[in-house]
Motif scaffolding. Sequence first.
Motif, mmCIF file in Angstrom:
data_model
loop_
_atom_site.group_PDB
_atom_site.id
_atom_site.type_symbol
_atom_site.label_atom_id
_atom_site.label_comp_id
_atom_site.label_asym_id
_atom_site.label_seq_id
_atom_site.Cartn_x
_atom_site.Cartn_y
_atom_site.Cartn_z
ATOM 1 N N PRO A 244 -5.094 22.216 4.767
ATOM 2 C CA PRO A 244 -4.728 20.856 4.546
ATOM 3 C C PRO A 244 -5.508 19.994 3.514
ATOM 4 O O PRO A 244 -6.806 20.175 3.408
ATOM 5 N N THR A 245 -4.607 19.225 2.929
ATOM 6 C CA THR A 245 -5.191 18.199 1.856
ATOM 7 C C THR A 245 -5.216 16.846 2.439
ATOM 8 O O THR A 245 -4.328 16.439 3.217
ATOM 9 N N PHE A 246 -6.533 16.194 2.400
ATOM 10 C CA PHE A 246 -6.662 14.790 3.124
ATOM 11 C C PHE A 246 -6.585 13.627 1.854
ATOM 12 O O PHE A 246 -7.348 14.018 0.867
ATOM 13 N N GLY A 247 -6.027 12.527 1.890
ATOM 14 C CA GLY A 247 -5.935 11.687 1.295
ATOM 15 C C GLY A 247 -6.393 10.239 1.611
ATOM 16 O O GLY A 247 -6.255 9.955 3.136
ATOM 17 N N LEU A 248 -6.671 9.286 1.153
ATOM 18 C CA LEU A 248 -7.035 7.790 1.551
ATOM 19 C C LEU A 248 -6.630 6.792 0.546
ATOM 20 O O LEU A 248 -6.817 6.960 -0.587
ATOM 21 N N LEU A 249 -5.668 6.048 1.297
ATOM 22 C CA LEU A 249 -5.133 4.899 0.200
ATOM 23 C C LEU A 249 -6.033 3.679 0.842
ATOM 24 O O LEU A 249 -5.875 3.335 2.025
ATOM 25 N N VAL A 250 -6.269 2.814 0.015
ATOM 26 C CA VAL A 250 -7.120 1.696 0.374
ATOM 27 C C VAL A 250 -6.773 0.468 -0.506
ATOM 28 O O VAL A 250 -6.677 0.505 -1.632
ATOM 29 N N ASN A 251 -6.737 -0.763 0.031
ATOM 30 C CA ASN A 251 -6.547 -2.048 -0.655
ATOM 31 C C ASN A 251 -7.708 -2.850 -0.132
ATOM 32 O O ASN A 251 -8.795 -2.278 0.451
ATOM 33 N N CYS A 252 -7.808 -4.028 -0.390
ATOM 34 C CA CYS A 252 -8.915 -5.108 0.055
ATOM 35 C C CYS A 252 -9.037 -4.700 1.613
ATOM 36 O O CYS A 252 -10.436 -5.160 1.979
ATOM 37 N N ARG A 253 -8.225 -4.671 2.372
ATOM 38 C CA ARG A 253 -8.427 -4.722 3.901
ATOM 39 C C ARG A 253 -7.955 -3.658 4.796
ATOM 40 O O ARG A 253 -8.387 -3.601 5.859
ATOM 41 N N GLU A 254 -6.939 -2.855 3.881
ATOM 42 C CA GLU A 254 -6.633 -1.733 5.025
ATOM 43 C C GLU A 254 -6.958 -0.517 4.536
ATOM 44 O O GLU A 254 -7.055 -0.110 3.228
ATOM 45 N N PHE A 255 -6.654 0.321 5.437
ATOM 46 C CA PHE A 255 -6.979 1.996 5.089
ATOM 47 C C PHE A 255 -5.684 2.811 5.682
ATOM 48 O O PHE A 255 -5.301 2.344 6.718
ATOM 49 N N VAL A 256 -5.168 3.830 4.936
ATOM 50 C CA VAL A 256 -4.010 4.634 5.360
ATOM 51 C C VAL A 256 -4.673 5.879 5.085
ATOM 52 O O VAL A 256 -4.825 6.268 3.848
ATOM 53 N N GLN B 74 1.849 8.441 -5.565
ATOM 54 C CA GLN B 74 0.977 8.998 -6.618
ATOM 55 C C GLN B 74 0.045 9.708 -5.897
ATOM 56 O O GLN B 74 -0.457 10.744 -6.477
ATOM 57 N N ALA B 75 -0.398 9.147 -4.751
ATOM 58 C CA ALA B 75 -1.485 9.934 -3.958
ATOM 59 C C ALA B 75 -0.983 11.505 -3.582
ATOM 60 O O ALA B 75 -1.659 12.616 -3.718
ATOM 61 N N LEU B 76 0.139 11.551 -3.156
ATOM 62 C CA LEU B 76 0.897 12.910 -2.688
ATOM 63 C C LEU B 76 1.173 13.714 -4.276
ATOM 64 O O LEU B 76 0.734 14.945 -4.091
ATOM 65 N N THR B 77 1.182 13.265 -5.325
ATOM 66 C CA THR B 77 1.411 14.007 -6.543
ATOM 67 C C THR B 77 -0.073 14.482 -6.666
ATOM 68 O O THR B 77 -0.106 15.901 -7.055
ATOM 69 N N TYR B 78 -1.133 13.736 -6.718
ATOM 70 C CA TYR B 78 -2.489 14.519 -6.698
ATOM 71 C C TYR B 78 -2.715 15.340 -5.758
ATOM 72 O O TYR B 78 -3.492 16.371 -6.183
ATOM 73 N N MET B 79 -2.364 15.208 -4.419
ATOM 74 C CA MET B 79 -2.701 16.034 -3.393
ATOM 75 C C MET B 79 -1.926 17.485 -3.557
ATOM 76 O O MET B 79 -2.374 18.413 -3.048
ATOM 77 N N LEU B 80 -0.784 17.364 -4.138
ATOM 78 C CA LEU B 80 0.112 18.741 -4.296
ATOM 79 C C LEU B 80 -0.788 19.340 -5.487
ATOM 80 O O LEU B 80 -0.330 20.506 -5.562
ATOM 81 N N ASP B 81 -1.433 18.963 -6.281
ATOM 82 C CA ASP B 81 -2.159 19.669 -7.269
ATOM 83 C C ASP B 81 -3.188 20.429 -6.901
ATOM 84 O O ASP B 81 -4.100 20.911 -7.746
ATOM 85 N N THR B 82 -3.640 20.453 -5.480
ATOM 86 C CA THR B 82 -4.809 21.407 -5.097
ATOM 87 C C THR B 82 -4.713 22.586 -5.337
ATOM 88 O O THR B 82 -3.827 23.220 -5.090
ATOM 89 N N MET C 159 0.775 -1.215 0.180
ATOM 90 C CA MET C 159 -0.237 -0.028 -0.117
ATOM 91 C C MET C 159 1.014 1.320 -0.015
ATOM 92 O O MET C 159 0.497 2.021 -0.610
ATOM 93 N N VAL C 160 1.865 1.380 0.529
ATOM 94 C CA VAL C 160 2.933 2.312 0.576
ATOM 95 C C VAL C 160 3.443 2.820 -0.600
ATOM 96 O O VAL C 160 3.605 3.989 -1.164
ATOM 97 N N SER C 161 3.208 1.883 -1.613
ATOM 98 C CA SER C 161 3.862 2.148 -3.066
ATOM 99 C C SER C 161 2.885 3.109 -3.734
ATOM 100 O O SER C 161 3.279 3.721 -4.820
ATOM 101 N N ALA C 162 1.544 3.215 -3.130
ATOM 102 C CA ALA C 162 0.584 3.904 -3.539
ATOM 103 C C ALA C 162 0.750 5.386 -3.320
ATOM 104 O O ALA C 162 0.101 6.556 -3.840
ATOM 105 N N LEU C 163 1.559 5.710 -2.352
ATOM 106 C CA LEU C 163 1.711 6.979 -1.592
ATOM 107 C C LEU C 163 2.326 8.007 -2.313
ATOM 108 O O LEU C 163 1.775 9.080 -2.595
#
Length: 75
Positions: free
Chosen positions: A21-33, A7-15, A1-5
Motif C-alpha cells: 500500500p502507498t500512503f499519502g497525507l493532505l495538509v492545510n493550515c488546520r486539517e490533516f487527511v 494530484q496526490a493520487l496521481t503521485y501515489m499511482l507512480d510508486t 482540501m479534497v481538491s488536492a486528492l
Amino acid sequence: MVSALPQALTYMLDTPNIEQPTFGLLVNCREFVFVKLVQVQKPKYARSDALSIEKTNELQQVLSILKRFSKLTLL
C-alpha cells in the motif's frame, strides 16, 4: 482540501512497488487527511475524515498515525 486528492493520487499511482500500500497525507493550515492507495488488481483508495489540530483528541490521533508511518518507513 479534497481538491488536492486527485494530484496526490496521481503521485501515489507512480510508486514503483505496487505490491505494498502507498500512503499519502493532505495538509492545510488546520486539517490533516490521510490517504491509502492499494494497487494489487485495480487501484482503490480510502481516505480519512479531516482531522483538526484544533481538537486535542484529533491532534493526538494525527500524531499517533504519523508515529506509525515513521515505523513503516524504517522497515
